[in-house]
Write a protein that holds these residues in place. Structure first.
Motif, PDB file in Angstrom:
ATOM      1  N   ILE A 402       0.810  -1.224   0.000  1.00  0.00           N
ATOM      2  CA  ILE A 402       0.000   0.000   0.000  1.00  0.00           C
ATOM      3  C   ILE A 402       0.841   1.270   0.000  1.00  0.00           C
ATOM      4  N   LYS A 403       2.165   1.154   0.068  1.00  0.00           N
ATOM      5  CA  LYS A 403       2.999   2.332   0.343  1.00  0.00           C
ATOM      6  C   LYS A 403       2.977   3.369  -0.783  1.00  0.00           C
ATOM      7  N   PHE A 404       2.936   2.914  -2.042  1.00  0.00           N
ATOM      8  CA  PHE A 404       3.009   3.874  -3.147  1.00  0.00           C
ATOM      9  C   PHE A 404       1.742   4.726  -3.231  1.00  0.00           C
ATOM     10  N   THR A 406      -0.392   5.204  -0.752  1.00  0.00           N
ATOM     11  CA  THR A 406      -0.548   5.958   0.495  1.00  0.00           C
ATOM     12  C   THR A 406       0.210   7.274   0.440  1.00  0.00           C
ATOM     13  N   LEU A 407       1.388   7.277  -0.163  1.00  0.00           N
ATOM     14  CA  LEU A 407       2.128   8.533  -0.304  1.00  0.00           C
ATOM     15  C   LEU A 407       1.341   9.537  -1.136  1.00  0.00           C
ATOM     16  N   VAL A 408       0.603   9.062  -2.120  1.00  0.00           N
ATOM     17  CA  VAL A 408      -0.215   9.968  -2.941  1.00  0.00           C
ATOM     18  C   VAL A 408      -1.266  10.652  -2.075  1.00  0.00           C
ATOM     19  N   LEU A 409      -1.876   9.906  -1.143  1.00  0.00           N
ATOM     20  CA  LEU A 409      -2.872  10.520  -0.251  1.00  0.00           C
ATOM     21  C   LEU A 409      -2.221  11.532   0.688  1.00  0.00           C
ATOM     22  N   ALA A 410      -1.016  11.216   1.158  1.00  0.00           N
ATOM     23  CA  ALA A 410      -0.293  12.174   2.007  1.00  0.00           C
ATOM     24  C   ALA A 410       0.027  13.443   1.208  1.00  0.00           C
ATOM     25  N   ALA A 411       0.426  13.257  -0.055  1.00  0.00           N
ATOM     26  CA  ALA A 411       0.718  14.408  -0.908  1.00  0.00           C
ATOM     27  C   ALA A 411      -0.551  15.211  -1.191  1.00  0.00           C
ATOM     28  N   LEU A 457     -14.941  10.426   1.883  1.00  0.00           N
ATOM     29  CA  LEU A 457     -13.917  10.161   0.873  1.00  0.00           C
ATOM     30  C   LEU A 457     -13.137   8.882   1.143  1.00  0.00           C
ATOM     31  N   PHE A 458     -12.773   8.680   2.404  1.00  0.00           N
ATOM     32  CA  PHE A 458     -11.814   7.622   2.741  1.00  0.00           C
ATOM     33  C   PHE A 458     -12.427   6.434   3.474  1.00  0.00           C
ATOM     34  N   GLY A 459     -13.724   6.497   3.737  1.00  0.00           N
ATOM     35  CA  GLY A 459     -14.336   5.399   4.479  1.00  0.00           C
ATOM     36  C   GLY A 459     -13.688   5.264   5.854  1.00  0.00           C
ATOM     37  N   GLU A 460     -13.311   4.052   6.204  1.00  0.00           N
ATOM     38  CA  GLU A 460     -12.736   3.792   7.528  1.00  0.00           C
ATOM     39  C   GLU A 460     -11.232   3.566   7.487  1.00  0.00           C
ATOM     40  N   LEU A 461     -10.561   4.139   6.494  1.00  0.00           N
ATOM     41  CA  LEU A 461      -9.111   3.960   6.395  1.00  0.00           C
ATOM     42  C   LEU A 461      -8.387   4.417   7.659  1.00  0.00           C
ATOM     43  N   ALA A 462      -8.873   5.485   8.272  1.00  0.00           N
ATOM     44  CA  ALA A 462      -8.200   6.005   9.469  1.00  0.00           C
ATOM     45  C   ALA A 462      -8.221   5.009  10.615  1.00  0.00           C
ATOM     46  N   GLU A 463      -9.168   4.066  10.589  1.00  0.00           N
ATOM     47  CA  GLU A 463      -9.283   3.081  11.661  1.00  0.00           C
ATOM     48  C   GLU A 463      -8.415   1.846  11.396  1.00  0.00           C
ATOM     49  N   ASN A 464      -7.833   1.750  10.207  1.00  0.00           N
ATOM     50  CA  ASN A 464      -6.983   0.598   9.890  1.00  0.00           C
ATOM     51  C   ASN A 464      -5.574   0.857  10.396  1.00  0.00           C
ATOM     52  N   GLU A 465      -5.106   0.020  11.299  1.00  0.00           N
ATOM     53  CA  GLU A 465      -3.833   0.285  11.969  1.00  0.00           C
ATOM     54  C   GLU A 465      -2.665   0.336  10.988  1.00  0.00           C
ATOM     55  N   ARG A 466      -2.612  -0.619  10.049  1.00  0.00           N
ATOM     56  CA  ARG A 466      -1.475  -0.640   9.122  1.00  0.00           C
ATOM     57  C   ARG A 466      -1.467   0.605   8.239  1.00  0.00           C
ATOM     58  N   PHE A 467      -2.634   0.963   7.733  1.00  0.00           N
ATOM     59  CA  PHE A 467      -2.690   2.168   6.911  1.00  0.00           C
ATOM     60  C   PHE A 467      -2.357   3.403   7.741  1.00  0.00           C
ATOM     61  N   ALA A 468      -2.962   3.516   8.920  1.00  0.00           N
ATOM     62  CA  ALA A 468      -2.773   4.710   9.751  1.00  0.00           C
ATOM     63  C   ALA A 468      -1.304   4.919  10.095  1.00  0.00           C
ATOM     64  N   THR A 469      -0.610   3.836  10.397  1.00  0.00           N
ATOM     65  CA  THR A 469       0.811   3.938  10.736  1.00  0.00           C
ATOM     66  C   THR A 469       1.630   4.368   9.527  1.00  0.00           C
ATOM     67  N   THR A 470       1.353   3.734   8.378  1.00  0.00           N
ATOM     68  CA  THR A 470       2.085   4.064   7.149  1.00  0.00           C
ATOM     69  C   THR A 470       1.849   5.515   6.758  1.00  0.00           C
ATOM     70  N   TYR A 471       0.602   5.929   6.787  1.00  0.00           N
ATOM     71  CA  TYR A 471       0.245   7.296   6.393  1.00  0.00           C
ATOM     72  C   TYR A 471       0.854   8.320   7.350  1.00  0.00           C
ATOM     73  N   THR A 472       0.756   8.062   8.646  1.00  0.00           N
ATOM     74  CA  THR A 472       1.267   9.003   9.641  1.00  0.00           C
ATOM     75  C   THR A 472       2.762   9.225   9.467  1.00  0.00           C
ATOM     76  N   ASP A 473       3.505   8.153   9.266  1.00  0.00           N
ATOM     77  CA  ASP A 473       4.955   8.295   9.047  1.00  0.00           C
ATOM     78  C   ASP A 473       5.235   9.163   7.816  1.00  0.00           C
ATOM     79  N   MET A 474       4.457   8.945   6.755  1.00  0.00           N
ATOM     80  CA  MET A 474       4.684   9.693   5.517  1.00  0.00           C
ATOM     81  C   MET A 474       4.295  11.160   5.668  1.00  0.00           C
TER      82      MET A 474
END
Length: 492
Positions: A402-404, A406-411, A457-474
């Motif tokens: 999911i990393k590639f 996820t960076l787009v969402l952070a951007a 827009l994002f549904g429950e992505l914020a509640e997903n631990e793996r996504f939340a951690t990856t996104y927060t770091d980015m």
């Protein structure tokens, strides 16, 4: 320099000495296809296919419909030019092939004369009403997929069915008139970049009709077909330079030509209420199930465009070809396509995915197209929930990469917050949700997940631990350095 000739019907013979013009009679026809949303893409795609058919001797024509105040300018230009326009096909080697297209024979404005639009749709000759109204025009909640009855125009139409404002009000008014006159229903054919676009059009229209007129809704459900389709042709916004090039090189004065790439594709389910033109004669592919082709195009081409557009905007690249000419960006796009998008696609009959992905990189790199990142980033709130976010959600469900994405969402968060690139240059933000996006993004400093908490827009992505951690770091790294390339390198 050639002397410039005004584009209109009377001057076609003279223009034909320089560039191809229609070989068919346009003066004694009645449209059988009514098209809502006559933008550049429609004119490079469906209207072009109809033009090819007419050139081959088939009888079919289009009447364009504008339902927004912003359509008035094109209406006025078309009136002056007898609904003719120039299609400029731009090849990677710099060659430009202009051709005059005459398949649109009329254009009516629903904002100023709604009765004329209803009458045109209800006319016995109308077999198809087609749509390019963008993702946002379908009036659904991107998270729930349900019809948005809170729209003030929808509320008006429910109370005043004879004074339509939206596509749904016009469609129900015209279909009611056809039913009452004993005429067969027309097909409603979506040409928008929405997965299962015909199914979505059917669901939204029936939701509206069931509330406005339950008896009519039953008739629509039984009689109207909504074929799904996959459409594809990169069509940048026309620039003043395009108008000048056409006048200087071809001697044609066209106030609104359309530019596009050579590639064109259209895959459609063969289910039509009241017959259809023989589009297969000009290369349209009819299939029983368009789903796999839709998903391929949305998750690879459309998502790939957004990956390049949003990251490119932050870095400061002005066009998509400039992004792909940047070796790091090209490598990043390839990694997203290979590692995140491709694994969630099933088999697609007749398509070699590796060849298709290679063709995307070639198309994006076309230096003659110069598709602006601002166009690609426009209305991202309508695009990303359909093109990119589902890929993240499916990869989360399967344990995929999911990393590639996820960076787009952070951007996108950075883009919406700063509204400037990493060098501080202001960005052109075009989005119906611009204010909401900006407000959510500005809260990132106190809550790294603030932007992602927009459930519509994002549904429950914020509640997903793996996504939340990856996104927060980015997001923390991006806000600290503002260097999107540094993050891109770290992921490759």
């Amino acid at each position: 320099m050639k002397k410039s000739i005004q584009l209109n019907q009377d001057n076609l013979e003279q223009i034909g000495n320089h560039i191809p013009v229609p070989n068919y009679n346009r003066t004694s026809e009645t449209a059988d296809i009514v098209h809502i949303g006559v933008g550049g893409f429609h004119r490079s795609h469906l209207a072009y296919y109809v033009h090819l058919l007419k050139n081959s001797g088939e009888a079919s024509s289009l009447c364009g419909i504008g339902l927004r105040e912003g359509d008035q300018n094109l209406h006025d230009i078309f009136k002056k030019q007898d609904h003719l326009y120039t299609l400029m096909v731009k090849h990677p080697d710099g060659k430009i092939e202009p051709e005059i297209i005459g398949s649109i024979i009329d254009f009516k404005m629903g904002t100023t004369d709604p009765e004329a639009v209803i009458s045109q749709m209800a006319h016995k000759n109308t077999r198809i009403v087609s749509l390019t109204i963008t993702e946002g025009g379908y009036n659904f909640n991107p998270t729930t997929g349900e019809f948005n009855f809170d729209n003030p125009d929808i509320q008006h139409e429910l109370r005043h069915p004879n004074d339509p404002k939206t596509v749904y009000g016009f469609l129900t008014a015209a279909l009611k008139r056809r039913r009452d006159a004993g005429l067969p229903a027309f097909t409603i054919m979506s040409c928008d970049n929405i997965e299962h676009n015909g199914d979505m059009a059917r669901k939204m229209l029936l939701a509206f009709a069931e509330t406005q007129n339950p008896d009519l809704a039953k008739w629509i459900a039984k009689e109207v077909t909504f074929p799904n389709s996959m459409v594809d042709r990169i069509t940048p916004v026309t620039t003043p330079a395009d108008i000048d090039i056409l006048a200087q090189n071809s001697g044609v004065q066209d106030a609104w030509p359309v530019t596009c790439e050579p590639f064109i594709q259209w895959v459609v389910e063969d289910k039509f209420s009241n017959g259809r033109p023989a589009f297969e004669k000009v290369g349209v592919q009819f299939v029983p199930d368009v789903g796999p082709y839709e998903k391929m195009k949305l998750r690879l081409l459309n998502a790939g465009h957004s990956v390049m557009g949003i990251l490119g905007a932050i870095h400061g690249h002005p066009t998509i070809n400039a992004c792909v000419e940047d070796e790091l960006f090209a490598k990043y796009l390839g990694a997203f396509l290979d590692e995140e998008a491709t694994p969630i696609l099933g088999p697609i009959i007749g398509i070699d995915l590796e060849d298709y992905k290679d063709s995307l990189l070639e198309r994006f790199a076309n230096p003659n197209i110069k598709d602006s990142v601002s166009r690609i980033c426009s209305e991202s709130s309508a695009k990303l929930p359909k093109f990119l976010i589902p890929t993240i959600q499916e990869n989360l469900a399967t344990g995929g990469c999911i990393k590639f994405a996820t960076l787009v969402l952070a951007a996108w968060c950075y883009y919406s917050d700063k509204q400037a690139d990493q060098n501080g240059e202001p960005l052109e933000i075009i989005d119906a949700m611009q204010d909401e996006l900006h407000k959510a993004a500005t809260a990132t400093s106190s809550d790294p997940l603030a932007f992602i908490r927009q459930e519509s827009l994002f549904g429950e992505l914020a509640e997903n631990e793996r996504f939340a951690t990856t996104y927060t770091d980015m997001i923390q790294e991006l806000y600290k350095t503002s260097e999107v390339k540094k993050l891109m390198r770290s992921l490759l």
